[in-house]
Design an enzyme around this catalytic site. Structure first.
Site, PDB file in Angstrom:
ATOM      1  N   MET A 234       0.849   4.405   9.043  1.00 20.76           N
ATOM      2  CA  MET A 234       1.748   3.706   9.955  1.00 20.76           C
ATOM      3  C   MET A 234       3.212   4.063   9.703  1.00 20.76           C
ATOM      4  SD  MET A 234      -0.045   2.224  12.191  1.00 20.76           S
ATOM      5  CE  MET A 234       1.233   1.289  13.020  1.00 20.76           C
TER       6      MET A 234
ATOM      7  N   GLY B 170      -1.348   6.474   4.372  1.00 20.48           N
ATOM      8  CA  GLY B 170      -2.413   7.470   4.380  1.00 20.48           C
ATOM      9  C   GLY B 170      -3.178   7.557   3.076  1.00 20.48           C
TER      10      GLY B 170
ATOM     11  N   ILE C 196      -6.864   4.191   9.014  1.00 21.85           N
ATOM     12  CA  ILE C 196      -5.415   4.024   9.059  1.00 21.85           C
ATOM     13  C   ILE C 196      -4.988   3.060   7.960  1.00 21.85           C
ATOM     14  CG2 ILE C 196      -3.498   3.203  10.508  1.00 21.85           C
ATOM     15  CD1 ILE C 196      -5.531   3.623  12.913  1.00 21.85           C
ATOM     16  N   CYS C 197      -3.853   3.335   7.345  1.00 21.21           N
ATOM     17  CA  CYS C 197      -3.237   2.387   6.417  1.00 21.21           C
ATOM     18  C   CYS C 197      -1.722   2.552   6.516  1.00 21.21           C
ATOM     19  CB  CYS C 197      -3.747   2.571   4.990  1.00 21.21           C
ATOM     20  SG  CYS C 197      -3.204   4.088   4.186  1.00 21.21           S
ATOM     21  N   ARG C 198      -1.001   2.094   5.527  1.00 22.36           N
ATOM     22  CA  ARG C 198       0.459   2.170   5.541  1.00 22.36           C
ATOM     23  C   ARG C 198       0.945   3.606   5.428  1.00 22.36           C
ATOM     24  NH1 ARG C 198       4.116   2.568   1.426  1.00 22.36           N
ATOM     25  NH2 ARG C 198       6.227   1.877   1.933  1.00 22.36           N
TER      26      ARG C 198
END
Length: 199
Positions: A105, A80, A76-78
């Site tokens: 996210m 993708g 997961i990141c901000r």
């Protein structure tokens, strides 16, 4: 093993993309959730998922040395992007059930799924996002920004941010500052409510 990996969209890097709603529907025990954002981002407005393991992108290979190679892992990141790079790294290390949260996210928040937020600030409305964009870019006199309606839609604001990202104004002196503003406003847009009250 859950069906999450099997239902994911295969990617050229050997991992699979999963949609936020697919992950949200996953019951316990579920996959390992690994957030590759920097620690300061985990405490930001986009929040974090319950039960994540923080492992900033630069440390993923080192952290993964302790994980079983056949474990289901969702990165997961901000947005993708960084998590896709981390997913590729895990595949290269021999992991066999690696997934990337498509849209990160930003997409999770846009789908109004539960997050843990350490900030106590009220989340903005769409009108407040518009006002923030106008005030941050005021000196640039961008007609499309000034022409935003009093009550813009999420789609209008998103399309304008995409246009500004793809075609920055001519003669821009502080490119990094402009990009940072677009990123911050995109984060606000992801958590903003449609109507007059913040969610």
């Amino acid at each position: 093993m859950s069906p999450l990996y099997d239902n994911g969209l295969p990617q050229p890097g050997g991992y699979r993309d999963v949609d936020v709603r697919q992950l949200a529907a996953e019951g316990p025990p579920g996959p390992h959730l690994v957030d590759v954002r920097e620690p300061v981002e985990l405490d930001g407005i986009l929040g974090r998922l319950v039960g994540i393991r923080p492992a900033p992108l630069a440390t993923v290979r080192e952290a993964a040395a302790l994980w079983p190679r056949d474990a289901e892992v969702v990165l997961i990141c901000r947005s993708g992007s960084r998590s896709a790079r981390a997913a590729k790294q895990l595949v290269e290390l021999g992991f066999t059930r690696v997934m990337n949260l498509r849209g990160g996210m930003l997409a999770w928040n846009e789908a109004v799924l539960p997050v843990v937020r350490l900030t106590r600030e009220a989340l903005p409305t769409l009108s407040q996002v518009r006002d923030t964009l106008r005030s941050r870019l005021h000196g640039l006199r961008i007609p499309a920004v000034e022409a935003l309606p009093i009550a813009p839609s999420r789609a209008e604001l998103g399309a304008l941010l995409d246009t500004l990202r793809d075609s920055p104004p001519q003669g821009l002196e502080d490119t990094a500052g402009f990009e940072r503003t677009l990123r911050e406003v995109r984060d606000l847009l992801a958590v903003a409510s449609e109507g007059g009250t913040a969610r």
